[in-house]
Motif scaffolding. Structure first.
Motif, PDB file in Angstrom:
ATOM      1  N   ASN A 128       0.837  -1.207   0.000  1.00 25.22           N
ATOM      2  CA  ASN A 128       0.000   0.000   0.000  1.00 25.22           C
ATOM      3  C   ASN A 128       0.868   1.251   0.000  1.00 25.22           C
ATOM      4  O   ASN A 128       0.359   2.360  -0.022  1.00 25.22           O
ATOM      5  CB  ASN A 128      -0.962   0.005   1.191  1.00 25.22           C
ATOM      6  N   GLY A 129       2.187   1.066   0.044  1.00 29.44           N
ATOM      7  CA  GLY A 129       3.112   2.186  -0.049  1.00 29.44           C
ATOM      8  C   GLY A 129       3.345   2.940   1.251  1.00 29.44           C
ATOM      9  O   GLY A 129       4.135   3.878   1.278  1.00 29.44           O
ATOM     10  N   LEU A 130       2.664   2.527   2.318  1.00 29.34           N
ATOM     11  CA  LEU A 130       2.898   3.203   3.596  1.00 29.34           C
ATOM     12  C   LEU A 130       4.292   2.876   4.095  1.00 29.34           C
ATOM     13  O   LEU A 130       4.789   1.763   3.911  1.00 29.34           O
ATOM     14  CB  LEU A 130       1.860   2.780   4.630  1.00 29.34           C
ATOM     15  N   VAL A 131       4.930   3.848   4.727  1.00 29.95           N
ATOM     16  CA  VAL A 131       6.286   3.671   5.231  1.00 29.95           C
ATOM     17  C   VAL A 131       6.238   3.622   6.754  1.00 29.95           C
ATOM     18  O   VAL A 131       5.573   4.443   7.392  1.00 29.95           O
ATOM     19  CB  VAL A 131       7.201   4.820   4.746  1.00 29.95           C
ATOM     20  N   TYR A 132       6.944   2.646   7.304  1.00 27.78           N
ATOM     21  CA  TYR A 132       7.025   2.452   8.749  1.00 27.78           C
ATOM     22  C   TYR A 132       8.490   2.518   9.163  1.00 27.78           C
ATOM     23  O   TYR A 132       9.386   2.340   8.337  1.00 27.78           O
ATOM     24  CB  TYR A 132       6.471   1.078   9.140  1.00 27.78           C
ATOM     25  N   THR A 133       8.724   2.709  10.437  1.00 28.75           N
ATOM     26  CA  THR A 133      10.069   2.612  10.978  1.00 28.75           C
ATOM     27  C   THR A 133      10.187   1.251  11.651  1.00 28.75           C
ATOM     28  O   THR A 133       9.395   0.922  12.541  1.00 28.75           O
ATOM     29  CB  THR A 133      10.352   3.737  11.989  1.00 28.75           C
ATOM     30  N   SER A 134      11.170   0.453  11.207  1.00 28.62           N
ATOM     31  CA  SER A 134      11.356  -0.890  11.755  1.00 28.62           C
ATOM     32  C   SER A 134      11.956  -0.812  13.154  1.00 28.62           C
ATOM     33  O   SER A 134      12.405   0.254  13.599  1.00 28.62           O
ATOM     34  CB  SER A 134      12.278  -1.712  10.855  1.00 28.62           C
ATOM     35  N   ALA A 135      12.008  -1.947  13.819  1.00 27.16           N
ATOM     36  CA  ALA A 135      12.614  -2.024  15.148  1.00 27.16           C
ATOM     37  C   ALA A 135      14.083  -1.614  15.112  1.00 27.16           C
ATOM     38  O   ALA A 135      14.629  -1.144  16.104  1.00 27.16           O
ATOM     39  CB  ALA A 135      12.475  -3.433  15.701  1.00 27.16           C
ATOM     40  N   LYS A 136      14.715  -1.772  13.942  1.00 24.55           N
ATOM     41  CA  LYS A 136      16.127  -1.395  13.790  1.00 24.55           C
ATOM     42  C   LYS A 136      16.292   0.057  13.339  1.00 24.55           C
ATOM     43  O   LYS A 136      17.397   0.503  13.078  1.00 24.55           O
ATOM     44  CB  LYS A 136      16.809  -2.321  12.785  1.00 24.55           C
ATOM     45  N   GLY A 137      15.175   0.795  13.197  1.00 24.63           N
ATOM     46  CA  GLY A 137      15.240   2.198  12.824  1.00 24.63           C
ATOM     47  C   GLY A 137      15.238   2.475  11.331  1.00 24.63           C
ATOM     48  O   GLY A 137      15.378   3.618  10.914  1.00 24.63           O
ATOM     49  N   SER A 138      15.072   1.433  10.509  1.00 27.01           N
ATOM     50  CA  SER A 138      15.045   1.610   9.048  1.00 27.01           C
ATOM     51  C   SER A 138      13.644   1.967   8.579  1.00 27.01           C
ATOM     52  O   SER A 138      12.653   1.563   9.185  1.00 27.01           O
ATOM     53  CB  SER A 138      15.466   0.309   8.356  1.00 27.01           C
ATOM     54  N   LYS A 139      13.577   2.708   7.489  1.00 26.08           N
ATOM     55  CA  LYS A 139      12.292   2.983   6.841  1.00 26.08           C
ATOM     56  C   LYS A 139      11.940   1.773   5.987  1.00 26.08           C
ATOM     57  O   LYS A 139      12.741   1.341   5.145  1.00 26.08           O
ATOM     58  CB  LYS A 139      12.370   4.236   5.968  1.00 26.08           C
ATOM     59  N   VAL A 140      10.745   1.194   6.211  1.00 30.20           N
ATOM     60  CA  VAL A 140      10.331  -0.028   5.525  1.00 30.20           C
ATOM     61  C   VAL A 140       8.893   0.086   5.041  1.00 30.20           C
ATOM     62  O   VAL A 140       8.125   0.922   5.531  1.00 30.20           O
ATOM     63  CB  VAL A 140      10.446  -1.271   6.450  1.00 30.20           C
ATOM     64  N   SER A 141       8.558  -0.762   4.078  1.00 31.11           N
ATOM     65  CA  SER A 141       7.170  -0.955   3.649  1.00 31.11           C
ATOM     66  C   SER A 141       6.872  -2.442   3.715  1.00 31.11           C
ATOM     67  O   SER A 141       7.779  -3.276   3.644  1.00 31.11           O
ATOM     68  CB  SER A 141       6.955  -0.439   2.217  1.00 31.11           C
ATOM     69  N   ILE A 142       5.597  -2.763   3.844  1.00 29.79           N
ATOM     70  CA  ILE A 142       5.151  -4.151   3.905  1.00 29.79           C
ATOM     71  C   ILE A 142       4.674  -4.561   2.517  1.00 29.79           C
ATOM     72  O   ILE A 142       3.896  -3.840   1.879  1.00 29.79           O
ATOM     73  CB  ILE A 142       4.005  -4.332   4.928  1.00 29.79           C
ATOM     74  N   TYR A 143       5.130  -5.706   2.066  1.00 31.59           N
ATOM     75  CA  TYR A 143       4.743  -6.279   0.784  1.00 31.59           C
ATOM     76  C   TYR A 143       4.057  -7.609   1.060  1.00 31.59           C
ATOM     77  O   TYR A 143       4.531  -8.399   1.883  1.00 31.59           O
ATOM     78  CB  TYR A 143       5.958  -6.501  -0.133  1.00 31.59           C
ATOM     79  N   LEU A 144       2.920  -7.846   0.383  1.00 36.25           N
ATOM     80  CA  LEU A 144       2.132  -9.054   0.613  1.00 36.25           C
ATOM     81  C   LEU A 144       1.889  -9.806  -0.689  1.00 36.25           C
ATOM     82  O   LEU A 144       1.790  -9.196  -1.759  1.00 36.25           O
ATOM     83  CB  LEU A 144       0.763  -8.685   1.214  1.00 36.25           C
ATOM     84  N   LYS A 145       1.759 -11.116  -0.549  1.00 33.05           N
ATOM     85  CA  LYS A 145       1.426 -11.967  -1.698  1.00 33.05           C
ATOM     86  C   LYS A 145       0.531 -13.087  -1.205  1.00 33.05           C
ATOM     87  O   LYS A 145       0.840 -13.751  -0.220  1.00 33.05           O
ATOM     88  CB  LYS A 145       2.685 -12.542  -2.335  1.00 33.05           C
ATOM     89  N   SER A 146      -0.559 -13.310  -1.918  1.00 30.01           N
ATOM     90  CA  SER A 146      -1.446 -14.427  -1.609  1.00 30.01           C
ATOM     91  C   SER A 146      -0.861 -15.706  -2.217  1.00 30.01           C
ATOM     92  O   SER A 146      -0.347 -15.694  -3.336  1.00 30.01           O
ATOM     93  CB  SER A 146      -2.825 -14.177  -2.209  1.00 30.01           C
ATOM     94  N   LEU A 147      -0.941 -16.792  -1.468  1.00 36.00           N
ATOM     95  CA  LEU A 147      -0.483 -18.089  -1.968  1.00 36.00           C
ATOM     96  C   LEU A 147      -1.654 -18.949  -2.440  1.00 36.00           C
ATOM     97  O   LEU A 147      -1.449 -20.099  -2.819  1.00 36.00           O
ATOM     98  CB  LEU A 147       0.302 -18.826  -0.878  1.00 36.00           C
ATOM     99  N   LEU A 148      -2.857 -18.396  -2.418  1.00 40.80           N
ATOM    100  CA  LEU A 148      -4.033 -19.165  -2.828  1.00 40.80           C
ATOM    101  C   LEU A 148      -4.152 -19.219  -4.335  1.00 40.80           C
ATOM    102  O   LEU A 148      -3.668 -18.417  -5.061  1.00 40.80           O
ATOM    103  CB  LEU A 148      -5.301 -18.537  -2.231  1.00 40.80           C
TER     104      LEU A 148
END
Length: 148
Positions: A128-148
């Motif tokens: 969804n392009g949202l940016v989060y700060t990881s536990a290690k302080g890095s800027k990250v985004s979440i990527y998802l894939k369905s396996l169905l």
């Protein structure tokens, strides 16, 4: 064509050459034994060697987040990059995860990791392009894939 298999003690030298040049042989054997327990923090975890013919070219892990969600951690060793091995290994790992009953792959990817972003996009992951700060302080985004 690549294959994935669990690491064995016969892979110690490959791991010393590519990942752990300063680690004693016994420590690498302990690392392999830990990987082969297939559990971390009471969750399913499995580490696979990525093989091209008889050569270990990298590793890929599966880590359970919940009953239906798993993450996949690929690493192709530097000398073997840019040959499509990460994409093929990720596809194989997705098939293994699907076979184990997982329905979603969830990946946390650093926003500055252009190679990983391109890899995941090529495999049909969505974000969804949202940016989060990881536990290690890095800027990250979440990527998802369905396996169905």
């Amino acid at each position: 064509m690549l294959i994935l298999r669990n690491f064995t003690e016969s892979d110690v030298l490959a791991l010393q050459r590519t990942m752990h040049p300063d680690m004693p042989t016994e420590q690498i054997k302990e690392l392999i034994a830990a990987w082969n327990r297939k559990e971390v923090n009471n969750r399913y975890f499995e580490m696979f060697a990525i093989l091209k013919e008889e050569t270990v070219v990298g590793k890929v892990s599966l880590y359970q987040h919940s009953k239906e969600v798993i993450s996949i951690g690929p690493e192709v060793f530097a000398a073997f990059r840019r040959k499509g091995y990460a994409k093929e290994a990720m596809s194989l790992a997705c098939s293994i995860a699907r076979g184990k009953g997982y329905k979603i792959v969830s990946q946390q990817i650093r926003c500055d990791n252009e190679a990983s972003i391109a890899l995941h996009n090529s495999l049909g992951f969505e974000t969804n392009g949202l940016v989060y700060t990881s536990a290690k302080g890095s800027k990250v985004s979440i990527y998802l894939k369905s396996l169905l």
